[in-house]
Motif scaffolding. Structure first.
Motif, PDB file in Angstrom:
ATOM      1  N   TRP A 139       0.790  -1.098  -0.431  1.00 59.36           N
ATOM      2  CA  TRP A 139      -0.009  -0.108  -0.149  1.00 59.36           C
ATOM      3  C   TRP A 139       0.812   1.207  -0.082  1.00 59.36           C
ATOM      4  O   TRP A 139       1.976   1.617   1.066  1.00 59.36           O
ATOM      5  CB  TRP A 139      -1.039   0.181   1.229  1.00 59.36           C
ATOM      6  N   PRO A 140       0.879   2.183  -0.441  1.00 56.05           N
ATOM      7  CA  PRO A 140       1.158   3.266  -0.827  1.00 56.05           C
ATOM      8  C   PRO A 140       1.305   4.593   0.143  1.00 56.05           C
ATOM      9  O   PRO A 140       0.502   4.707   1.166  1.00 56.05           O
ATOM     10  CB  PRO A 140       0.960   3.958  -2.156  1.00 56.05           C
ATOM     11  N   ASP A 141       2.203   5.433   0.405  1.00 56.01           N
ATOM     12  CA  ASP A 141       2.780   6.662   0.911  1.00 56.01           C
ATOM     13  C   ASP A 141       2.328   7.352   0.733  1.00 56.01           C
ATOM     14  O   ASP A 141       2.812   7.988  -0.942  1.00 56.01           O
ATOM     15  CB  ASP A 141       3.749   6.311   2.197  1.00 56.01           C
ATOM     16  N   LYS A 142       2.585   8.856   0.864  1.00 54.01           N
ATOM     17  CA  LYS A 142       2.916   9.995   0.572  1.00 54.01           C
ATOM     18  C   LYS A 142       4.074  10.240   0.159  1.00 54.01           C
ATOM     19  O   LYS A 142       5.149  10.519   1.257  1.00 54.01           O
ATOM     20  CB  LYS A 142       2.318  11.612   0.815  1.00 54.01           C
ATOM     21  N   ARG A 143       4.291  10.711  -0.384  1.00 52.90           N
ATOM     22  CA  ARG A 143       6.629  11.889  -0.592  1.00 52.90           C
ATOM     23  C   ARG A 143       5.954  13.517  -1.471  1.00 52.90           C
ATOM     24  O   ARG A 143       5.254  13.628  -2.169  1.00 52.90           O
ATOM     25  CB  ARG A 143       7.700  10.733  -1.007  1.00 52.90           C
ATOM     26  N   HIS A 144       6.815  14.033  -0.216  1.00 54.73           N
ATOM     27  CA  HIS A 144       6.562  15.288  -0.665  1.00 54.73           C
ATOM     28  C   HIS A 144       4.798  15.625  -0.600  1.00 54.73           C
ATOM     29  O   HIS A 144       4.618  16.513  -1.452  1.00 54.73           O
ATOM     30  CB  HIS A 144       6.885  16.075  -1.822  1.00 54.73           C
ATOM     31  N   GLY A 145       4.347  15.129   0.293  1.00 49.79           N
ATOM     32  CA  GLY A 145       2.819  16.194   0.362  1.00 49.79           C
ATOM     33  C   GLY A 145       1.911  15.097  -1.201  1.00 49.79           C
ATOM     34  O   GLY A 145       0.526  15.358  -0.934  1.00 49.79           O
ATOM     35  N   VAL A 146       2.571  13.937  -2.054  1.00 54.93           N
ATOM     36  CA  VAL A 146       2.029  13.799  -3.198  1.00 54.93           C
ATOM     37  C   VAL A 146       2.008  12.169  -2.858  1.00 54.93           C
ATOM     38  O   VAL A 146       2.618  11.575  -2.780  1.00 54.93           O
ATOM     39  CB  VAL A 146       2.407  13.929  -4.371  1.00 54.93           C
ATOM     40  N   TRP A 147       0.790  11.444  -3.119  1.00 57.66           N
ATOM     41  CA  TRP A 147       0.712   9.842  -3.424  1.00 57.66           C
ATOM     42  C   TRP A 147       1.754   9.547  -4.339  1.00 57.66           C
ATOM     43  O   TRP A 147       1.892   9.736  -5.060  1.00 57.66           O
ATOM     44  CB  TRP A 147      -0.827   9.497  -3.601  1.00 57.66           C
ATOM     45  N   ASP A 148       3.047   8.954  -3.166  1.00 54.49           N
ATOM     46  CA  ASP A 148       4.084   7.585  -5.077  1.00 54.49           C
ATOM     47  C   ASP A 148       3.398   6.518  -5.139  1.00 54.49           C
ATOM     48  O   ASP A 148       3.103   5.072  -3.673  1.00 54.49           O
ATOM     49  CB  ASP A 148       5.482   7.809  -4.348  1.00 54.49           C
ATOM     50  N   LEU A 149       3.265   6.778  -6.784  1.00 55.73           N
ATOM     51  CA  LEU A 149       2.327   5.508  -6.918  1.00 55.73           C
ATOM     52  C   LEU A 149       3.313   4.396  -8.304  1.00 55.73           C
ATOM     53  O   LEU A 149       2.870   5.100  -9.009  1.00 55.73           O
ATOM     54  CB  LEU A 149       0.723   5.954  -7.374  1.00 55.73           C
ATOM     55  N   PRO A 150       3.794   3.598  -7.182  1.00 61.45           N
ATOM     56  CA  PRO A 150       5.097   3.427  -8.481  1.00 61.45           C
ATOM     57  C   PRO A 150       4.397   2.187  -9.252  1.00 61.45           C
ATOM     58  O   PRO A 150       3.898   1.516  -8.709  1.00 61.45           O
ATOM     59  CB  PRO A 150       6.447   2.562  -7.308  1.00 61.45           C
ATOM     60  N   LEU A 151       5.435   1.650 -10.219  1.00 63.77           N
ATOM     61  CA  LEU A 151       5.265   0.266 -10.718  1.00 63.77           C
ATOM     62  C   LEU A 151       5.317  -0.311  -9.957  1.00 63.77           C
ATOM     63  O   LEU A 151       6.829  -0.556  -9.517  1.00 63.77           O
ATOM     64  CB  LEU A 151       6.382   0.540 -12.843  1.00 63.77           C
ATOM     65  N   GLN A 152       5.352  -1.390  -9.963  1.00 70.02           N
ATOM     66  CA  GLN A 152       5.376  -2.496  -9.348  1.00 70.02           C
ATOM     67  C   GLN A 152       6.637  -3.474  -9.914  1.00 70.02           C
ATOM     68  O   GLN A 152       6.441  -4.300 -11.186  1.00 70.02           O
ATOM     69  CB  GLN A 152       4.819  -3.456  -8.084  1.00 70.02           C
ATOM     70  N   GLY A 153       7.145  -4.486  -8.813  1.00 69.32           N
ATOM     71  CA  GLY A 153       7.725  -5.743  -9.091  1.00 69.32           C
ATOM     72  C   GLY A 153       6.692  -6.816  -9.112  1.00 69.32           C
ATOM     73  O   GLY A 153       6.293  -6.797  -8.378  1.00 69.32           O
ATOM     74  N   ILE A 154       7.223  -7.168 -10.170  1.00 70.14           N
ATOM     75  CA  ILE A 154       5.980  -9.015  -9.811  1.00 70.14           C
ATOM     76  C   ILE A 154       6.619 -10.106 -10.454  1.00 70.14           C
ATOM     77  O   ILE A 154       7.180  -9.520 -11.380  1.00 70.14           O
ATOM     78  CB  ILE A 154       4.605  -8.819 -11.013  1.00 70.14           C
ATOM     79  N   PRO A 155       6.052 -10.693 -10.431  1.00 71.90           N
ATOM     80  CA  PRO A 155       5.999 -12.886 -10.913  1.00 71.90           C
ATOM     81  C   PRO A 155       6.561 -12.336 -12.080  1.00 71.90           C
ATOM     82  O   PRO A 155       5.896 -12.422 -13.027  1.00 71.90           O
ATOM     83  CB  PRO A 155       5.370 -13.586  -9.780  1.00 71.90           C
ATOM     84  N   PHE A 156       7.903 -13.013 -12.458  1.00 66.87           N
ATOM     85  CA  PHE A 156       7.854 -13.140 -14.037  1.00 66.87           C
ATOM     86  C   PHE A 156       8.518 -14.649 -14.333  1.00 66.87           C
ATOM     87  O   PHE A 156       9.014 -15.245 -14.165  1.00 66.87           O
ATOM     88  CB  PHE A 156       9.465 -12.273 -14.177  1.00 66.87           C
ATOM     89  N   PRO A 157       6.733 -15.928 -15.316  1.00 67.58           N
ATOM     90  CA  PRO A 157       6.870 -17.553 -15.324  1.00 67.58           C
ATOM     91  C   PRO A 157       7.695 -17.370 -15.767  1.00 67.58           C
ATOM     92  O   PRO A 157       8.401 -17.086 -16.424  1.00 67.58           O
ATOM     93  CB  PRO A 157       6.115 -17.074 -15.990  1.00 67.58           C
ATOM     94  N   GLY A 158       8.994 -18.071 -15.068  1.00 73.57           N
ATOM     95  CA  GLY A 158      10.026 -19.247 -15.847  1.00 73.57           C
ATOM     96  C   GLY A 158      11.687 -18.337 -14.776  1.00 73.57           C
ATOM     97  O   GLY A 158      12.403 -19.031 -15.155  1.00 73.57           O
ATOM     98  N   HIS A 159      10.924 -17.032 -14.201  1.00 75.37           N
ATOM     99  CA  HIS A 159      12.226 -17.023 -13.760  1.00 75.37           C
ATOM    100  C   HIS A 159      12.348 -16.677 -12.436  1.00 75.37           C
ATOM    101  O   HIS A 159      10.947 -16.529 -11.504  1.00 75.37           O
ATOM    102  CB  HIS A 159      12.610 -15.769 -14.365  1.00 75.37           C
ATOM    103  N   SER A 160      12.771 -16.679 -11.702  1.00 70.00           N
ATOM    104  CA  SER A 160      13.637 -16.275 -10.721  1.00 70.00           C
ATOM    105  C   SER A 160      13.849 -14.941  -9.664  1.00 70.00           C
ATOM    106  O   SER A 160      13.554 -14.353  -8.931  1.00 70.00           O
ATOM    107  CB  SER A 160      14.958 -17.161  -9.757  1.00 70.00           C
ATOM    108  N   PHE A 161      13.349 -13.878 -10.967  1.00 66.60           N
ATOM    109  CA  PHE A 161      13.308 -12.807  -9.992  1.00 66.60           C
ATOM    110  C   PHE A 161      12.169 -11.997 -10.940  1.00 66.60           C
ATOM    111  O   PHE A 161      11.583 -12.736 -11.645  1.00 66.60           O
ATOM    112  CB  PHE A 161      14.916 -11.958 -11.088  1.00 66.60           C
ATOM    113  N   GLU A 162      11.669 -10.751 -10.247  1.00 65.65           N
ATOM    114  CA  GLU A 162      10.998  -9.817 -10.829  1.00 65.65           C
ATOM    115  C   GLU A 162      10.763  -8.968 -11.938  1.00 65.65           C
ATOM    116  O   GLU A 162      12.195  -8.662 -12.260  1.00 65.65           O
ATOM    117  CB  GLU A 162      10.645  -9.391  -9.605  1.00 65.65           C
TER     118      GLU A 162
END
Length: 366
Positions: free
Chosen positions: A219-242
């Motif tokens: 869940w997000p928080d604010k930075r400089h009074g602005v909601w920080d809504l980042p792109l996210q790391g998600i599972p990548f099928p077939g790989h150990s990394f996101e």
């Protein structure tokens, strides 16, 4: 789409108009009840958001309409500036008129106006992707100062609100919204430069920024009074990394950033991209209910497989219990009415962590 209503108040040179409250909005958000399960928000967003003749803008407007989805379209200001007037653009740390994305033809500019009108009228958000999309070298947005971000935003707004003057087109309908009032967030080119953008965003009264790379499904928080809504790391099928939840980042891990990889690989890559989006959704939906952000471009990279993947992913999410497909603006409308203590409890849940004992017990334990 129908032209602006006769009672609409034209703004400035008539490029935009105040047509009243935006239609097709969700019900007014309310705070979560004690112990209530939070909704699963999913935000599909589009960088650039111009129609360049491939039919992708109307395709996804139709998809959204068919599934009751709100989306955010980050409009590049240059997409409403004809190339013949490119000397009007003065990008920070770059030559006058320079741009790392192409200016649109007149025909495509008119199509972009058409679908931007339609998008807003159907309830979607029109944010900004700024202008020239500079990602490398000394002119990169990564190096811009807060004052330079102000200049870039002022220019983006002017290109949207003065397209009639810049094109000389008298017979095109205005955009049916006051862009200065509607613009409450954006995403920077290549997810660069957020640190210096945030003070500028705060000064301008923006409510969120979607530029941060490599966020986690929390869940997000604010930075400089602005909601920080980042792109996210998600599972990548077939790989150990996101992989980051954006079409280009999936492409970069499949065809080494080539937009024209081996066609024989397309079916497998399309399935992998779809599965990645659905895995990210499933992880949040079944655990901490963190909002899920998906970034896209109106591009036919690798035969258009990423457009097919995001369509199939949306269909796989729509209609499920508690799922809300909304724009960033609609999401922060919900965040802003929540009890800060409830949001603190939501933020305490890690990626893939379900609330111990269920939602009711989790909130009671606070």
């Amino acid at each position: 789409m129908k032209p602006a209503k006769p009672q609409a108040r034209l703004i400035g040179d008539g490029s935009t108009a105040d047509t009243g409250k935006q239609p097709n909005q969700p019900e007014k958000p309310v705070p979560l009840e004690p112990g209530e399960t939070p909704p699963q928000f999913v935000i599909f967003s589009w960088d650039g958001a111009g129609e360049v003749g491939n039919g992708l803008f109307p395709r996804f407007l139709e998809l959204a309409r068919n599934h009751g989805a709100g989306m955010t379209f980050f409009l590049s200001g240059l997409y409403l500036l004809p190339e013949s007037k490119k000397s009007l653009y003065r990008p920070p740390n770059n030559p006058v008129g320079a741009s790392d994305i192409g200016y649109l033809s007149d025909a495509h500019l008119k199509e972009t106006l058409k679908y931007t009108r339609q998008a807003w009228s159907e309830g979607h958000e029109i944010g900004t992707h700024f202008n020239g999309h500079f990602c490398g070298g000394s002119g990169s947005v990564a190096n811009w100062t807060p004052a330079q971000w102000h200049s870039e935003i002022d220019q983006a707004v002017s290109f949207v609100t003065e397209w009639r003057t810049n094109t000389g087109w008298k017979d095109e309908d205005p955009l049916p919204f006051d862009y200065r009032r509607e613009l409450v967030g954006g995403r920077t080119p290549c997810l660069l430069g957020q640190q210096n953008l945030l003070p500028t965003a705060q000064e301008r009264g923006w409510r969120y920024d979607a530029s941060s790379p490599g966020g986690r499904q929390m869940w997000p928080d604010k930075r400089h009074g602005v909601w920080d809504l980042p792109l996210q790391g998600i599972p990548f099928p077939g790989h150990s990394f996101e992989v980051l939840s954006m079409d280009y980042n999936i492409l970069a891990n499949q065809s080494k950033s080539s937009t024209k990889g081996m066609p024989s690989r397309y079916p497998g890559w399309r399935s992998q991209a779809t599965a990645a989006y659905l895995a990210g959704f499933k992880r949040a939906y079944e655990t901490n209910r963190a909002p899920f952000y998906i970034g896209n471009h109106f591009e036919e990279w690798n035969g258009g497989i990423y457009m097919d993947a995001v369509e199939e992913a949306l269909k796989g999410m729509a209609g499920k219990r508690d799922v809300r497909l909304v724009s960033f603006r609609q999401f922060v409308d919900w965040l802003d009415v929540q009890d800060p203590k409830v949001l603190d409890r939501l933020r305490a849940l890690e990626v893939g962590q379900a609330p111990p004992g269920g939602w009711n017990a989790y909130f009671k334990a606070a």
